[in-house]
Enzyme design. Structure first.
Site, PDB file in Angstrom:
ATOM      1  N   GLU A   1       0.873  -1.176   0.000  1.00  0.00           N
ATOM      2  CA  GLU A   1       0.000   0.000   0.000  1.00  0.00           C
ATOM      3  C   GLU A   1       0.906   1.220   0.000  1.00  0.00           C
ATOM      4  O   GLU A   1       1.457   1.606   1.038  1.00  0.00           O
ATOM      5  CB  GLU A   1      -0.909  -0.013   1.230  1.00  0.00           C
ATOM      6  CG  GLU A   1      -1.894  -1.170   1.260  1.00  0.00           C
ATOM      7  CD  GLU A   1      -2.869  -1.130   0.105  1.00  0.00           C
ATOM      8  OE1 GLU A   1      -3.154  -0.026  -0.405  1.00  0.00           O
ATOM      9  OE2 GLU A   1      -3.339  -2.196  -0.300  1.00  0.00           O
TER      10      GLU A   1
ATOM     11  N   CYS B   1      -1.316   9.504   2.298  1.00  0.00           N
ATOM     12  CA  CYS B   1      -0.986   9.017   0.955  1.00  0.00           C
ATOM     13  C   CYS B   1      -2.099   9.292  -0.042  1.00  0.00           C
ATOM     14  O   CYS B   1      -1.890   9.167  -1.250  1.00  0.00           O
ATOM     15  CB  CYS B   1      -0.659   7.528   0.996  1.00  0.00           C
ATOM     16  SG  CYS B   1      -1.958   6.513   1.737  1.00  0.00           S
TER      17      CYS B   1
END
Length: 474
Positions: free
Chosen positions: A204, A238
């Protein structure tokens, strides 16, 4: 630690649903009974991270997914019977087997939430879990490691703390699955280390997430939404938009509204306001990105508050005139800085985004219609949200993950359960003949005739379909 967990896993066998639910319940208690202490540790690690942010992002925000996972464990772990196999005289069952020991490497921006959520999925799938905490948020890491021992035997869940050397050693362990959240650069190192042991990896990662403002959008309102998204967690997510494409005629209006939103966020009390940059290293990195852009000719606008290195505060900032020579055009910001790029035609925007490494998220702000359809069709990203921030991540029943440069694999909901599960196919023969003997010498002539007849049948069907399509084009 790994040997102890694997030995206990093998000795105990596949855990029943009750054991899996019990582990998830203890994980929920670990979060909820120590929420205040965790929030205090997080605030100390960041310098300023408001209490509400800590509760939402690290605990309350992930609990719905964890609770839903707990409720569905028994249903998800049931073997699946394949009807076609039974009809062919080969009854087939797909078993949902746990992998064994799962390693989870967490980031510093959400150090608790982004290790607990995959750990819950791994528990649901019947695995044991080892967690490596980020050394950047060291107070939180040490507190969490101490609290885990009150709720779990180390053969079920254990936490490792330490710096980059410990992280490298952790990555090199022969886990049954390794889950990593962090930067693409470190993710590449983790994947390389895991690859030496053929360990499957879920990554991820992040990337430079684009936001596109439609020409017929409410420019001021969309500017406020984009800037609010850029400032979430001090820009240290993110999923934050890194740059925004704005119709050229509306750039000034967009920037003015965005700066006003930034001024509103920065004007609140320090204790309840914007999250500080996590440490001096990251503060200096973000400040250097701004300085580099300014030095190379960019126009920098902010809320008028000076950079404060002592408290690690960077004012909400807009950068105009970003060129390919600037670091800001290529590096993920992870701070309260938004690049604004003017555009004339949407195809140019799509071409630019499609040429970049695939981001974790893409954003469209404006009405739904042909423009959004074109944006969805011509760009590639891990996920997409329309008219708000990170909605595709908030719907926990849907898969969440990156693609290409922004990651591989996904989790949340049943997808998380599947990520940490091996689906083993078991087939029983009820055929009146032996398949093994059929495909070993001596080969019967009837087999060859049957195979040739089957290939001819498939060929005729394909020829007919191709001819029909060709006729339709004429």
């Amino acid at each position: 630690m790994l040997d102890a967990q694997r030995s206990d896993f093998l000795a105990a066998g596949t855990p029943p649903a009750a054991t899996r639910r019990d582990r998830i319940d203890r994980l929920i208690l670990l979060l909820t009974e120590n929420a205040d202490e965790f929030a205090e540790a997080l605030n100390a690690d960041f310098g300023n991270r408001p209490y509400a942010v800590n509760l939402l992002s690290e605990m309350a925000g992930i609990l719905p997914d964890i609770s839903a996972t707990r409720r569905n464990v028994q249903k998800w772990m049931r073997p699946e019977r394949i009807r076609a196999g039974a009809l062919m005289g080969m009854p087939t069952v797909v078993e949902k087997k746990p992998l064994g020991v799962v390693g989870v490497i967490g980031p510093w921006n959400f150090p608790i939430g982004l290790v607990v959520q995959p750990a819950a999925s791994a528990f649901a799938a019947g695995n044991r879990v080892m967690i490596k905490f980020s050394e950047v948020t060291s107070r939180t890491a040490e507190l969490f490691a101490a609290k885990v021992t009150e709720y779990f035997d180390p053969t079920e869940l254990t936490v490792v703390t330490g710096g980059a050397d410990v992280g490298a050693a952790f990555s090199a362990l022969p886990f049954d699955h390794l889950f990593f959240t962090g930067s693409p650069g470190v993710g590449a190192l983790v994947a390389a280390a895991a690859g030496k042991n053929l360990v499957p990896v879920t990554l991820e990662l992040g990337g430079k997430n684009p936001a596109v403002i439609a020409a017929d959008a409410d420019i001021a309102e969309m500017a406020r939404r984009v800037m609010a998204a850029r400032l979430a967690n001090g820009g240290q997510i993110c999923l934050c938009p890194d740059y925004a494409f704005v119709p050229r005629a509306h750039v000034d209006k967009f920037v003015d509204a965005a700066i006003e939103q930034g001024r509103l966020a920065a004007s609140t009390e320090v204790e309840t306001g914007m999250v500080s940059i996590v440490d001096d290293k990251n503060f200096d990195r973000v400040a250097a990105l701004i300085d580099d852009a300014r030095h190379l000719g960019a126009t920098v606008r902010d809320t008028g508050t000076p950079l404060d290195r002592r408290r690690r505060r960077i004012p909400p900032t807009i950068v105009l005139g970003v060129t390919d020579q600037m670091r800001l055009a290529h590096e993920e910001v992870f701070g309260p800085v938004l690049s604004v790029l003017p555009y004339d035609e949407l195809p140019q925007v799509c071409d630019y985004i499609a040429a970049q490494p695939s981001p974790l998220a893409a954003y469209w702000f404006g009405p739904q219609g042909p423009g959004l359809d074109q944006f969805r069709e011509r760009t590639f990203s891990g996920g997409m949200s329309v008219n708000d921030f990170a909605l595709h991540c908030a719907v926990m029943a849907a898969p969440f993950g990156g693609v290409g440069h922004s990651g591989s694999g996904a989790y949340h909901g049943k997808t998380g359960f599947d990520t940490f599960t091996h689906q083993r196919t078991v087939t029983t023969s009820k055929l009146p003949f032996s398949f093994a003997r059929l495909i070993t010498p001596p080969y019967p002539r009837a087999l060859t005739r049957c195979l040739k007849a089957y290939l001819a049948w498939e060929r005729r069907g394909a020829n007919r379909r191709v001819a029909q399509r060709a006729k339709g084009r004429r």
